[in-house]
Design a protein around this motif. Structure first.
Motif, PDB file in Angstrom:
ATOM      1  N   GLN A  60     -47.665  37.119 -36.365  1.00  0.00           N
ATOM      2  CA  GLN A  60     -46.642  37.648 -35.473  1.00  0.00           C
ATOM      3  C   GLN A  60     -46.664  39.172 -35.531  1.00  0.00           C
ATOM      4  N   THR A  61     -46.821  39.796 -34.406  1.00  0.00           N
ATOM      5  CA  THR A  61     -46.760  41.259 -34.370  1.00  0.00           C
ATOM      6  C   THR A  61     -45.431  41.686 -33.767  1.00  0.00           C
ATOM      7  N   SER A  62     -44.828  42.672 -34.368  1.00  0.00           N
ATOM      8  CA  SER A  62     -43.521  43.125 -33.873  1.00  0.00           C
ATOM      9  C   SER A  62     -43.728  44.122 -32.750  1.00  0.00           C
ATOM     10  N   ARG A  63     -43.085  43.892 -31.632  1.00  0.00           N
ATOM     11  CA  ARG A  63     -43.187  44.808 -30.493  1.00  0.00           C
ATOM     12  C   ARG A  63     -41.933  45.669 -30.441  1.00  0.00           C
ATOM     13  N   MET A  64     -42.113  46.952 -30.462  1.00  0.00           N
ATOM     14  CA  MET A  64     -40.973  47.847 -30.440  1.00  0.00           C
ATOM     15  C   MET A  64     -41.001  48.663 -29.155  1.00  0.00           C
ATOM     16  N   SER A  65     -39.887  49.189 -28.815  1.00  0.00           N
ATOM     17  CA  SER A  65     -39.793  49.998 -27.604  1.00  0.00           C
ATOM     18  C   SER A  65     -40.624  51.263 -27.771  1.00  0.00           C
ATOM     19  N   THR A  66     -41.377  51.620 -26.728  1.00  0.00           N
ATOM     20  CA  THR A  66     -42.211  52.822 -26.800  1.00  0.00           C
ATOM     21  C   THR A  66     -41.471  54.061 -26.305  1.00  0.00           C
ATOM     22  N   THR A  94     -44.102  59.048 -29.604  1.00  0.00           N
ATOM     23  CA  THR A  94     -44.957  60.091 -29.034  1.00  0.00           C
ATOM     24  C   THR A  94     -46.206  59.435 -28.453  1.00  0.00           C
ATOM     25  N   GLN A  95     -46.966  60.205 -27.699  1.00  0.00           N
ATOM     26  CA  GLN A  95     -48.188  59.667 -27.086  1.00  0.00           C
ATOM     27  C   GLN A  95     -49.180  59.154 -28.139  1.00  0.00           C
ATOM     28  N   PRO A  96     -49.438  59.914 -29.236  1.00  0.00           N
ATOM     29  CA  PRO A  96     -50.347  59.393 -30.281  1.00  0.00           C
ATOM     30  C   PRO A  96     -49.820  58.106 -30.920  1.00  0.00           C
ATOM     31  N   GLN A  97     -48.483  57.998 -31.070  1.00  0.00           N
ATOM     32  CA  GLN A  97     -47.913  56.787 -31.665  1.00  0.00           C
ATOM     33  C   GLN A  97     -48.070  55.585 -30.732  1.00  0.00           C
ATOM     34  N   ILE A  98     -47.940  55.820 -29.419  1.00  0.00           N
ATOM     35  CA  ILE A  98     -48.141  54.739 -28.446  1.00  0.00           C
ATOM     36  C   ILE A  98     -49.592  54.256 -28.499  1.00  0.00           C
ATOM     37  N   ALA A  99     -50.521  55.212 -28.621  1.00  0.00           N
ATOM     38  CA  ALA A  99     -51.945  54.847 -28.734  1.00  0.00           C
ATOM     39  C   ALA A  99     -52.195  54.054 -30.013  1.00  0.00           C
ATOM     40  N   LEU A 100     -51.514  54.460 -31.092  1.00  0.00           N
ATOM     41  CA  LEU A 100     -51.650  53.742 -32.354  1.00  0.00           C
ATOM     42  C   LEU A 100     -51.141  52.308 -32.227  1.00  0.00           C
ATOM     43  N   MET A 101     -49.999  52.130 -31.536  1.00  0.00           N
ATOM     44  CA  MET A 101     -49.442  50.789 -31.348  1.00  0.00           C
ATOM     45  C   MET A 101     -50.438  49.890 -30.598  1.00  0.00           C
ATOM     46  N   SER A 102     -51.107  50.457 -29.607  1.00  0.00           N
ATOM     47  CA  SER A 102     -52.104  49.702 -28.849  1.00  0.00           C
ATOM     48  C   SER A 102     -53.253  49.277 -29.750  1.00  0.00           C
ATOM     49  N   THR A 103     -53.693  50.202 -30.611  1.00  0.00           N
ATOM     50  CA  THR A 103     -54.776  49.897 -31.561  1.00  0.00           C
ATOM     51  C   THR A 103     -54.354  48.804 -32.529  1.00  0.00           C
ATOM     52  N   LEU A 104     -53.105  48.888 -33.007  1.00  0.00           N
ATOM     53  CA  LEU A 104     -52.602  47.892 -33.958  1.00  0.00           C
ATOM     54  C   LEU A 104     -52.517  46.502 -33.312  1.00  0.00           C
ATOM     55  N   GLU A 128     -51.495  64.591 -38.689  1.00  0.00           N
ATOM     56  CA  GLU A 128     -52.631  63.906 -38.077  1.00  0.00           C
ATOM     57  C   GLU A 128     -52.530  62.395 -38.227  1.00  0.00           C
ATOM     58  N   ASN A 129     -51.430  61.905 -38.763  1.00  0.00           N
ATOM     59  CA  ASN A 129     -51.322  60.483 -39.085  1.00  0.00           C
ATOM     60  C   ASN A 129     -51.668  59.521 -37.953  1.00  0.00           C
ATOM     61  N   PRO A 130     -51.001  59.561 -36.784  1.00  0.00           N
ATOM     62  CA  PRO A 130     -51.259  58.523 -35.780  1.00  0.00           C
ATOM     63  C   PRO A 130     -52.732  58.389 -35.400  1.00  0.00           C
ATOM     64  N   THR A 131     -53.389  59.505 -35.127  1.00  0.00           N
ATOM     65  CA  THR A 131     -54.798  59.460 -34.729  1.00  0.00           C
ATOM     66  C   THR A 131     -55.687  59.008 -35.876  1.00  0.00           C
ATOM     67  N   ALA A 132     -55.478  59.589 -37.063  1.00  0.00           N
ATOM     68  CA  ALA A 132     -56.304  59.241 -38.225  1.00  0.00           C
ATOM     69  C   ALA A 132     -56.091  57.790 -38.644  1.00  0.00           C
ATOM     70  N   ILE A 133     -54.832  57.338 -38.592  1.00  0.00           N
ATOM     71  CA  ILE A 133     -54.534  55.940 -38.925  1.00  0.00           C
ATOM     72  C   ILE A 133     -55.237  55.009 -37.948  1.00  0.00           C
ATOM     73  N   GLY A 134     -55.184  55.338 -36.653  1.00  0.00           N
ATOM     74  CA  GLY A 134     -55.856  54.525 -35.638  1.00  0.00           C
ATOM     75  C   GLY A 134     -57.344  54.405 -35.899  1.00  0.00           C
ATOM     76  N   ASP A 135     -57.982  55.519 -36.317  1.00  0.00           N
ATOM     77  CA  ASP A 135     -59.415  55.494 -36.634  1.00  0.00           C
ATOM     78  C   ASP A 135     -59.707  54.552 -37.798  1.00  0.00           C
ATOM     79  N   SER A 136     -58.871  54.616 -38.835  1.00  0.00           N
ATOM     80  CA  SER A 136     -59.068  53.748 -40.005  1.00  0.00           C
ATOM     81  C   SER A 136     -58.858  52.288 -39.649  1.00  0.00           C
TER      82      SER A 136
END
Length: 505
Positions: free
Chosen positions: A217-223, A227-237, A307-315
């Motif tokens: 189950q993945t939790s969906r939160m309001s976007t 921020t834009q990098p966080q939205i991109a991270l959510m998509s990656t997750l 740099e967290n959102p972008t770097a986290i997404g890469d990992s």
């Protein structure tokens, strides 16, 4: 002669006469033809493409260690005579089962290919292992790329590979028709099982062997608040969680099993090679995912906050891109394993590892409460799950070395807790509110980095030979050391009590 020849050949008998004879024979050639022949001759040398490492080893009948050369090429490990560069022994890379290095020794295990392990003394163990891992990665990726349907039967197709370098997985590209290029598809090397001539009427069948798959189950939160990098991270997750769900479905609901497998020597040999290569591939992918998890642990510190959102997404992408191929490798290992208990244990360990990676993805969701602790707890579970997984794949894991490292992690955690208690005693005896707050803030920072370091140790311990895992561990250890030193300095400035200062020191 010294202007034209290597030092070792200058005083060779009759060398000058031989040079004149060759010069006379080639005198009429054009420059381009001469260069082409030179390159052809160079490439024909047995030592072409070898990277040499100076080592010392125990020779039969000798009391002292003797110097020799150990070489690595794209397909083998070589032992060579130090003076003549004559090849004394060759081990194909496909026979390398495991390796181990310390500050000045290197041990290579070639399994059944050699009667005993190769143990040498050298200070160049790390660059040797990095090069060896790079070539093995290329070999495994090339094996999968060659299984691409577009390459089969295409005489004009070529494979291009990046140069080997530490911490870098080679990029394989398929060039068929020169009018277009496309990325090679990574497919399971289970395919040759069906086509192998030694396998009579081999088929892959599906068998329900475990319970129904558990959906993640993945939790969906309001976007809206992101921020834009966080939205991109959510998509990656979210896409990563889908990948993990598919992998668990494959592991839980389906198990590939080989039927009609030949019992002739050729089939047995192929089966062993397929098992060994898939075990090596699965180990390599777990190593890459553990390194990415270690990176996630280092990214939760304040030093990387921006740099967290972008770097986290890469990992996260490094983890989820390796999982499907690991799953295919695990399925084939299970299919080729003879014992039912071994199959169930392997598939269960792989499923648990997938679930652990799912937890680490969930813990990295933006705006998650208890972010730091959730990530550290999830990372620790990845370490435990990958250790269990590698124990089912590796026939001789280094239990003793791993237990020592985990024991050190526990000691570090306990000693840090004692140090923080001492620091809080300083804070409670401090009359200056500002200094008191500084002490308490330093204890909080120290406690966090200590937890990071312990989690990092748990993650990298099963794959500590990997240079990336080592670098993340060293980086976190340095950060912890600085946090401890900073806390000690703040405590010393906050009290004049010699007893408390001595306790802290």
């Amino acid at each position: 002669m010294k202007d034209f020849l290597p030092k070792g050949y200058v005083k060779k008998r009759s060398i000058e006469e031989k040079i004149w004879a060759e010069h006379k024979k080639n005198g009429g050639k054009g420059e381009l033809d001469a260069k082409e022949e030179y390159v052809t001759l160079a490439r024909a040398l047995k030592t072409y493409g070898v990277t040499f490492f100076l080592v010392k080893e125990k020779m039969k009948g000798k009391s002292k260690l003797e110097s020799s050369l150990l070489g690595v090429t794209k397909d083998s490990v070589l032992r060579l005579d130090k003076k003549t560069k004559e090849i004394l022994q060759t081990w194909p890379l496909t026979t390398v089962k495991r390796w181990k290095k310390s500050d000045n020794t290197l041990t290579l295990d070639f399994g059944d290919y050699a009667t005993q392990n190769l143990k040498v003394q050298t200070t160049e163990g790390e660059p040797f292992i990095e090069l060896l891992q790079g070539y093995i990665d290329i070999m495994l990726k090339k094996q999968r790329a060659l299984d691409h349907n577009g390459i089969e039967g295409d005489d004009m197709a070529t494979l291009e590979e990046d140069h080997v370098s530490p911490n870098k997985v080679p990029i394989m590209q398929y060039y068929g028709d020169t009018s277009h290029r496309q990325q090679s598809q990574m497919k399971s090397i289970a395919k040759p099982v069906v086509n192998h001539p030694g396998v009579r009427d081999a088929q892959l069948i599906n068998r329900n062997s475990m319970q129904q798959p558990t959906l993640i189950q993945t939790s969906r939160m309001s976007t809206a608040a992101l921020t834009q990098p966080q939205i991109a991270l959510m998509s990656t997750l979210e896409s990563g969680q889908t990948n993990i769900t598919n992998c668990i479905d494959d592991l839980e609901a389906i198990m590939a099993e080989l039927q009609g497998f030949g019992t002739d020597p050729e089939s047995d040999k192929w089966k062993q090679v397929a098992l060994d290569s898939n075990k090596l591939m699965v180990t390599s992918q777990i190593t890459e995912m553990n390194a990415a998890t270690s990176e996630l642990v280092t990214l939760i510190s304040s030093a990387h906050k921006e740099e967290n959102p972008t770097a986290i997404g890469d990992s996260i992408q490094k983890i989820t891109s390796n999982l499907p191929e690991m799953t295919k490798g695990v399925q084939l290992i299970a299919a080729l394993s003879e014992g039912e208990n071994d199959r169930v244990t392997l598939l269960s360990a792989a499923k648990n590892l997938c679930s652990a990676f799912s937890d680490i993805l969930t813990a990295n969701e933006p705006e998650k409460s208890d972010l730091y602790q959730n990530i550290l707890d999830a990372a620790s579970k990845v370490g435990e799950a990958s250790k269990a997984m590698l124990c089912t794949v590796d026939e001789e894991p280094d239990h003793e070395g791993q237990d020592i490292q985990l024991g050190l992690a526990k000691t570090l955690k306990d000693k840090t807790a004692d140090l923080i208690v001492k620091a809080k005693s300083v804070a409670s005896n401090c009359k200056n509110q500002e200094l008191q707050n500084m002490v308490l803030n330093s204890t909080t920072a120290c406690d966090l980095v200590a937890s990071q370091l312990v989690a990092c140790i748990k993650v990298v311990t099963p794959t500590i030979d990997n240079p990336s895992c080592q670098s993340y561990l060293i980086e976190t250890a340095k950060e912890f050391s600085q946090a401890v030193e900073g806390m000690v300095q703040v405590c010393k400035s906050a009290t004049q009590d010699e007893l408390l200062i001595n306790d802290i020191s």
